[in-house]
Design an enzyme around this catalytic site. Structure first.
Site, PDB file in Angstrom:
ATOM      1  N   LYS A  11      -5.881 -13.426  72.083  1.00 44.00           N
ATOM      2  CA  LYS A  11      -7.302 -13.360  72.633  1.00 44.00           C
ATOM      3  C   LYS A  11      -8.142 -14.536  72.367  1.00 44.00           C
ATOM      4  O   LYS A  11      -8.621 -14.663  71.018  1.00 44.00           O
ATOM      5  CB  LYS A  11      -8.027 -12.077  71.998  1.00 44.00           C
ATOM      6  CG  LYS A  11      -9.192 -11.237  72.675  1.00 44.00           C
ATOM      7  CD  LYS A  11     -10.040 -12.235  73.245  1.00 44.00           C
ATOM      8  CE  LYS A  11     -11.320 -12.300  72.397  1.00 44.00           C
ATOM      9  NZ  LYS A  11     -12.276 -13.520  72.722  1.00 44.00           N
ATOM     10  N   CYS A  45     -14.307 -25.265  59.880  1.00 46.68           N
ATOM     11  CA  CYS A  45     -14.427 -24.298  58.800  1.00 46.68           C
ATOM     12  C   CYS A  45     -14.143 -25.033  57.464  1.00 46.68           C
ATOM     13  O   CYS A  45     -14.880 -24.659  56.394  1.00 46.68           O
ATOM     14  CB  CYS A  45     -13.258 -23.160  58.991  1.00 46.68           C
ATOM     15  SG  CYS A  45     -11.674 -23.891  58.969  1.00 46.68           S
ATOM     16  N   GLU A 101     -23.517 -20.235  56.170  1.00 47.04           N
ATOM     17  CA  GLU A 101     -22.897 -20.982  56.990  1.00 47.04           C
ATOM     18  C   GLU A 101     -23.701 -21.414  58.294  1.00 47.04           C
ATOM     19  O   GLU A 101     -23.925 -20.669  59.046  1.00 47.04           O
ATOM     20  CB  GLU A 101     -21.456 -20.550  57.374  1.00 47.04           C
ATOM     21  CG  GLU A 101     -20.406 -21.584  58.255  1.00 47.04           C
ATOM     22  CD  GLU A 101     -19.302 -20.692  58.503  1.00 47.04           C
ATOM     23  OE1 GLU A 101     -19.362 -19.657  59.204  1.00 47.04           O
ATOM     24  OE2 GLU A 101     -18.013 -21.320  58.331  1.00 47.04           O
ATOM     25  N   GLU A 138      -8.666 -15.787  58.339  1.00 46.37           N
ATOM     26  CA  GLU A 138      -9.159 -17.085  57.950  1.00 46.37           C
ATOM     27  C   GLU A 138     -10.654 -17.015  58.406  1.00 46.37           C
ATOM     28  O   GLU A 138     -10.925 -17.242  59.551  1.00 46.37           O
ATOM     29  CB  GLU A 138      -8.648 -18.133  58.563  1.00 46.37           C
ATOM     30  CG  GLU A 138      -7.123 -18.275  57.842  1.00 46.37           C
ATOM     31  CD  GLU A 138      -5.989 -18.797  58.605  1.00 46.37           C
ATOM     32  OE1 GLU A 138      -6.352 -19.732  59.756  1.00 46.37           O
ATOM     33  OE2 GLU A 138      -4.958 -18.992  58.158  1.00 46.37           O
TER      34      GLU A 138
END
Ligand code: NAD
Length: 494
Positions: A186, A296, A398, A262
């Site tokens: 996906k 990331c 973040e 992750e």
């Protein structure tokens, strides 16, 4: 600065059982190009019908020719996948550039080659890993032999983000296939291009139908959620935001299925006064601004030892202001846009919060002036702040944009405490010439990956993953095999 040429509109269909298919519901949504917001295609939205069809195809392939192949045969096919990506390199570069708006040079030198390399690495790893065996004593003195065999885990759901689509997707698809599983990918709703192209590659090299499937769509109440809730999916591997990871765990809780996550980060760079200053600045420019800060492993918090603090801030400001936003095709472009207008709104809201919380804006903080059609793109300025307390939202949360806060520190103990003062634990960079200090600090920073005097230097055999809320499990080399295979113990009484 030139405009990006307008290409014909594309239609991104699902890839199920070796065929490109429209959604049964006929539902589609738009894909816009981040550099100028031009409409570049429509994407079919998959719902439970498409997920059901993909899972059935994946299950059948496991029990069909794919399941009967030897490791050698599978590895040979995965090498062919890598070679075919390389042969169609320009198409992959163009697809990823249109989806993300990032400079062509970055696609050509890093992201697309790594996408191909992932298949070769895991084709090799799977051929060369032994399993354990034990000679076990028994009361009759004859003993027993215990050994382990590795079987595929089954049908794997692979849910991907948009920030380096091919690289991050193949990082999971390649080991999953190497171990003999079948997959349903996906892709992010923002980046349909390279996952779709990979379907053509799979057919071209003879990967049996149903082994690699792609269902496009969104997360909640769409393809993502239906995949995580499907009873016949054996494991989910996911890269994305921490809060999405939490939703995926809840959705799959009743099925007790394995997950590998992750997730997000708020990574710190620790710059000691004895470092190689120029190298540390070069690295900071990359780790803060590469991919418009949408990495990331990127650094959004920099701590610089007080004697070099002012010099460091000035040097990073100069380098940030020298970055050149522009059309991804232009060779001179060194800075791309954010992925979407929606993400730009989020990043700009943090730019405003920083000001409201009393930051000194060293550079940036707004939107760059772009000309012609590029003015419609999702651009923001590279931004540096100083002067905020550790409690400020831009220091804690973040942002996933091209920005960082820089704070001074005085002692090793203090900077270790600051680095660890976050719910995240993905990566850290340490810049120092003192080897003992590098080892000491690396052992105390609670993250999955620490780089000393470098950043994003990856050996794909090493364990990759996050501590705390930055992830669950490790992938890379044999660690990927642990997730993508089921180890079975066989005990033979002699
Ligand atoms: P996201 O979590 O919004 O979306 C990721 C994927 O999950 C998309 O395909 C999305 O459609 C899907 N999704 C969303 N909600 C879902 C749900 N409820 N059920 C199932 N699927 C769902 O993340 P993003 O914005 O695409 O990516 C950015 C994030 O990814 C950042 O937090 C970044 O740190 C993280 N990231 C982590 C790593 C790593 O290796 N740790 C690597 C890259 C990106």
């Amino acid at each position: 600065m030139t405009n990006t040429p307008q290409a014909p509109l594309r239609e991104f269909k699902h890839f199920i059982n070796g065929e490109f298919l429209a959604s049964r519901s006929q539902k589609t949504f738009e894909k816009r190009r981040p550099s100028d917001n031009a409409l570049i295609g429509t994407i079919h939205e998959g719902m439970s019908d498409e997920i059901d069809a993909a899972v059935q195809a994946a299950r059948a392939a496991l029990e069909g020719p794919w399941g009967r192949m030897t490791i050698e045969e599978r590895s040979t096919l995965l090498y062919k996948v890598a070679d075919e990506i390389t042969r169609r390199f320009d198409e992959f570069v163009a697809a990823e550039m249109a989806d993300t708006g990032q400079p062509k040079t970055m696609m050509e030198h890093a992201f697309i080659p790594r996408g191909a390399a992932n298949f070769k690495i895991f084709a090799d790893v799977v051929k060369n890993v032994a399993t354990e065996s034990f000679q076990t004593p028994t009361p009759d003195g004859a003993g027993a032999l215990n050994y382990a065999i590795r079987s595929p885990k089954g049908v794997i759901g692979v849910i991907c983000p948009w920030n380096s689509p091919l690289l991050l997707m193949t990082w999971k698809v390649a080991p999953a296939l190497a171990c003999g599983n079948t997959v349903i990918v996906k892709p992010s709703e923002e980046t349909p291009g390279t996952a779709t192209l990979l379907g053509e590659v799979m057919n071209a090299v003879g990967i049996p139908k149903g082994v690699y499937n792609v269902v496009h769509g969104f997360g909640p109440n769409s393809a993502g959620e239906f995949l995580t809730k499907h009873d016949d999916v054996d494991a989910i591997t996911f890269t994305g935001e921490t809060k999405t990871g939490a939703a995926i765990i809840k959705a799959g809780a009743d099925a007790i299925r394995d997950v590998s996550f992750e997730l997000g980060g708020k990574n710190a760079g620790l710059i000691f006064a004895d470092c190689d200053f120029d190298a540390a600045i070069d690295s900071a420019v990359r780790s803060v601004f590469l991919n418009c800060g949408q990495v990331c492993l990127g650094t959004e918090r920099l701590y610089v030892e007080r004697p070099i603090f002012d010099r460091f801030v000035t040097a990073l400001k100069t380098r940030a202001e020298a970055l050149k936003p522009g059309s991804p095709e232009d060779k001179g472009t060194t800075f791309g846009p954010l992925i979407s207008q929606e993400h730009r709104n989020k990043v700009l809201s943090y730019y405003q919060k920083a000001k409201a919380e009393g930051a000194t804006v060293v550079t940036g903080g707004g939107v760059p002036v772009m000309t012609d059609t590029l003015a419609q793109g999702s651009w923001v300025e590279p931004t540096i702040w100083t002067g905020l307390p550790e409690s400020a939202s831009v220091v804690r949360e973040e942002i996933f944009g091209p920005c960082c806060h820089i704070a001074p520190f005085d002692t090793e103990e203090e900077v270790i405490r600051l680095a660890n003062d976050t719910p995240y634990g993905l990566s850290t960079t340490i810049w120092t010439r003192d080897l003992s200090r590098a080892h000491r600090v690396a052992a105390k920073v609670n993250v999955g990956i620490t780089w000393v005097n470098s950043w994003f230097l990856r050996d794909l055999r090493t364990p990759f993953g996050g501590a705390k809320q930055s992830g669950l499990g490790r992938e890379g080399g044999v660690h990927s095999l642990e997730f993508y295979s089921e180890l079975r113990n066989v005990c033979i009484k002699l």
